[in-house]
Design a protein around this motif. Structure first.
Motif, PDB file in Angstrom:
ATOM      1  N   ILE A  56    -124.873  -5.188  -5.627  1.00 32.12           N
ATOM      2  CA  ILE A  56    -124.525  -5.205  -4.203  1.00 32.12           C
ATOM      3  C   ILE A  56    -124.038  -6.583  -3.787  1.00 32.12           C
ATOM      4  N   GLN A  57    -124.725  -7.622  -4.231  1.00 36.02           N
ATOM      5  CA  GLN A  57    -124.317  -8.987  -3.908  1.00 36.02           C
ATOM      6  C   GLN A  57    -122.980  -9.331  -4.558  1.00 36.02           C
ATOM      7  N   ALA A  58    -122.784  -8.868  -5.789  1.00 41.24           N
ATOM      8  CA  ALA A  58    -121.535  -9.145  -6.498  1.00 41.24           C
ATOM      9  C   ALA A  58    -120.348  -8.549  -5.755  1.00 41.24           C
ATOM     10  N   ARG A  59    -120.503  -7.312  -5.268  1.00 39.57           N
ATOM     11  CA  ARG A  59    -119.408  -6.688  -4.520  1.00 39.57           C
ATOM     12  C   ARG A  59    -119.067  -7.502  -3.280  1.00 39.57           C
ATOM     13  N   HIS A  60    -120.088  -7.952  -2.554  1.00 39.93           N
ATOM     14  CA  HIS A  60    -119.859  -8.749  -1.345  1.00 39.93           C
ATOM     15  C   HIS A  60    -119.131 -10.052  -1.668  1.00 39.93           C
ATOM     16  N   LEU A  61    -119.561 -10.719  -2.722  1.00 35.06           N
ATOM     17  CA  LEU A  61    -118.943 -11.988  -3.086  1.00 35.06           C
ATOM     18  C   LEU A  61    -117.519 -11.785  -3.602  1.00 35.06           C
ATOM     19  N   CYS A  62    -117.293 -10.701  -4.333  1.00 34.55           N
ATOM     20  CA  CYS A  62    -115.931 -10.414  -4.803  1.00 34.55           C
ATOM     21  C   CYS A  62    -114.991 -10.217  -3.618  1.00 34.55           C
ATOM     22  N   GLN A  63    -115.435  -9.480  -2.622  1.00 35.76           N
ATOM     23  CA  GLN A  63    -114.589  -9.260  -1.448  1.00 35.76           C
ATOM     24  C   GLN A  63    -114.360 -10.564  -0.696  1.00 35.76           C
ATOM     25  N   THR A  64    -115.401 -11.366  -0.565  1.00 35.84           N
ATOM     26  CA  THR A  64    -115.297 -12.629   0.173  1.00 35.84           C
ATOM     27  C   THR A  64    -114.350 -13.615  -0.504  1.00 35.84           C
ATOM     28  N   HIS A  65    -114.379 -13.665  -1.826  1.00 35.77           N
ATOM     29  CA  HIS A  65    -113.616 -14.671  -2.573  1.00 35.77           C
ATOM     30  C   HIS A  65    -112.357 -14.095  -3.221  1.00 35.77           C
ATOM     31  N   ASP A  66    -111.998 -12.861  -2.882  1.00 35.51           N
ATOM     32  CA  ASP A  66    -110.776 -12.241  -3.404  1.00 35.51           C
ATOM     33  C   ASP A  66    -110.802 -12.172  -4.930  1.00 35.51           C
ATOM     34  N   VAL A  67    -111.927 -11.688  -5.455  1.00 35.54           N
ATOM     35  CA  VAL A  67    -112.098 -11.476  -6.888  1.00 35.54           C
ATOM     36  C   VAL A  67    -112.211  -9.974  -7.128  1.00 35.54           C
ATOM     37  N   VAL A  68    -111.552  -9.476  -8.153  1.00 38.32           N
ATOM     38  CA  VAL A  68    -111.616  -8.051  -8.482  1.00 38.32           C
ATOM     39  C   VAL A  68    -112.932  -7.757  -9.189  1.00 38.32           C
ATOM     40  N   MET A  69    -113.635  -6.725  -8.720  1.00 39.12           N
ATOM     41  CA  MET A  69    -114.881  -6.301  -9.368  1.00 39.12           C
ATOM     42  C   MET A  69    -114.564  -5.158 -10.322  1.00 39.12           C
ATOM     43  N   ALA A  70    -114.917  -5.343 -11.593  1.00 41.10           N
ATOM     44  CA  ALA A  70    -114.536  -4.386 -12.632  1.00 41.10           C
ATOM     45  C   ALA A  70    -115.765  -3.923 -13.398  1.00 41.10           C
ATOM     46  N   LEU A  71    -115.825  -2.629 -13.674  1.00 35.71           N
ATOM     47  CA  LEU A  71    -116.892  -2.082 -14.499  1.00 35.71           C
ATOM     48  C   LEU A  71    -116.651  -2.481 -15.951  1.00 35.71           C
ATOM     49  N   GLU A  72    -117.648  -3.110 -16.547  1.00 37.52           N
ATOM     50  CA  GLU A  72    -117.522  -3.521 -17.943  1.00 37.52           C
ATOM     51  C   GLU A  72    -117.297  -2.301 -18.830  1.00 37.52           C
ATOM     52  N   GLY A  73    -116.268  -2.387 -19.660  1.00 37.40           N
ATOM     53  CA  GLY A  73    -115.996  -1.315 -20.605  1.00 37.40           C
ATOM     54  C   GLY A  73    -114.819  -0.439 -20.247  1.00 37.40           C
ATOM     55  N   VAL A  74    -114.271  -0.583 -19.029  1.00 36.77           N
ATOM     56  CA  VAL A  74    -113.064   0.181 -18.688  1.00 36.77           C
ATOM     57  C   VAL A  74    -111.853  -0.721 -18.894  1.00 36.77           C
ATOM     58  N   PRO A  75    -110.693  -0.146 -19.165  1.00 39.40           N
ATOM     59  CA  PRO A  75    -109.495  -0.968 -19.388  1.00 39.40           C
ATOM     60  C   PRO A  75    -109.097  -1.735 -18.128  1.00 39.40           C
TER      61      PRO A  75
END
Length: 292
Positions: A56-75
């Protein structure tokens, strides 16, 4: 004669660079999350969450800092290759399978290992070795294949789903078979827009022809008597949000791998429209690359 960059920085302030944004993001991520953070490539890092709150925190920080959140293991889609990316493990630290009393249903956490789900009789044993947990299966299963040709409808009851704005909603049977009304404004806004898009003549034609030339499963919305919103997110490729958990109805036969459908580029604009409805801020991965 131009001024030295150091003097311009002193007079006007130094313009932030991608490295600055990345450094601030990593510092905040390590401060807010209990799980370890490691660098895996230039402007790519991995988080192994110890708690759901880390995700949950990672998603918030990704949105705040313009970082793409990716599920490990998907292309990683080609369009995301040059972006700042955080790979997040599905949550093996709490990846359990829990029977829900005598209902015949099982709640499976996203990080549940495939072997455990197989042992419970929920998934078949011949999935690709690259799929190590249920989240990876959910992100890549039954893509390019009409849901009507899969056994999914008899198995998948609902999902606990984190939308890109951070809302966690339970998606399941809807409409005439409604068992779980939408509880959030975020879901109440997105779902009608998806139904409207499903009425597109090209989508309707493809559905009637028992073809599925889309990356995402709008065909889950076609039969008003048996709509299940959980099925919309199957095979999402990491682009529409985050699976927290899935509830399965146990059947005599476990879910089998898809036979493999062929996606067609001629409905790519519909794919883009789905992405804009669900993830307008592009918090998660871009559209999965087309399968040729």
């Amino acid at each position: 004669m131009s001024e030295p960059s150091s003097r311009r920085s002193f007079l006007f302030g130094r313009q932030a660079t991608a490295d600055d944004h990345w450094s601030k993001f990593l510092a905040a991520l390590r401060r807010e999350c209990r799980g370890p953070v490691t660098l895996v490539a230039d402007h790519q890092a991995r988080l192994n969450p110890l708690l759901l709150d880390d995700v949950i925190q990672a998603r918030h920080l990704c949105q705040t800092h313009d970082v793409v959140m990716a599920l490990e293991g998907v292309p990683l889609p080609e369009s995301d290759q040059s972006k700042l990316v955080l790979w997040v493990q599905a949550g093996s630290a709490w990846g359990s399978v829990i029977p829900l009393g005598d209902t015949g249903m099982w709640r499976v956490d996203a990080g549940c290992p495939m072997a455990v789900a197989q042992a419970a009789g929920l998934l078949a044993a011949d999935w690709p070795d690259s799929m190590t947990n249920v989240a990876q299966w959910f992100a890549q299963a039954y893509r390019g294949e009409p849901l009507a040709l899969t056994p999914l409808a008899d198995h998948l009851v609902s999902v606990d789903w984190m939308l890109p704005d951070g809302t966690i909603e339970v998606f399941g049977a809807f409409g005439t078979s409604d068992s779980q009304p939408l509880s959030s404004l975020s879901a109440q806004k997105r779902v009608p827009a998806l139904f409207e898009l499903a009425m597109n003549p090209d989508v309707q034609q493809a559905f009637q022809a028992r073809q599925w030339p889309l990356r995402f499963h709008l065909d889950a919305l076609m039969d008003q008597a048996s709509v299940n919103l959980a099925h919309v997110f199957v095979g999402h490729g990491g682009a529409l949000g985050w699976l927290v958990a899935a509830t399965f109805h146990k059947r005599e036969s476990a879910l089998q791998p898809a036979s493999g459908g062929k996606e067609m580029a001629w409905l790519a604009d519909i794919d883009q429209a789905i992405k804009r409805i669900v993830d307008p801020d592009e918090v998660f991965l871009s559209l999965p690359d087309q399968t040729e």
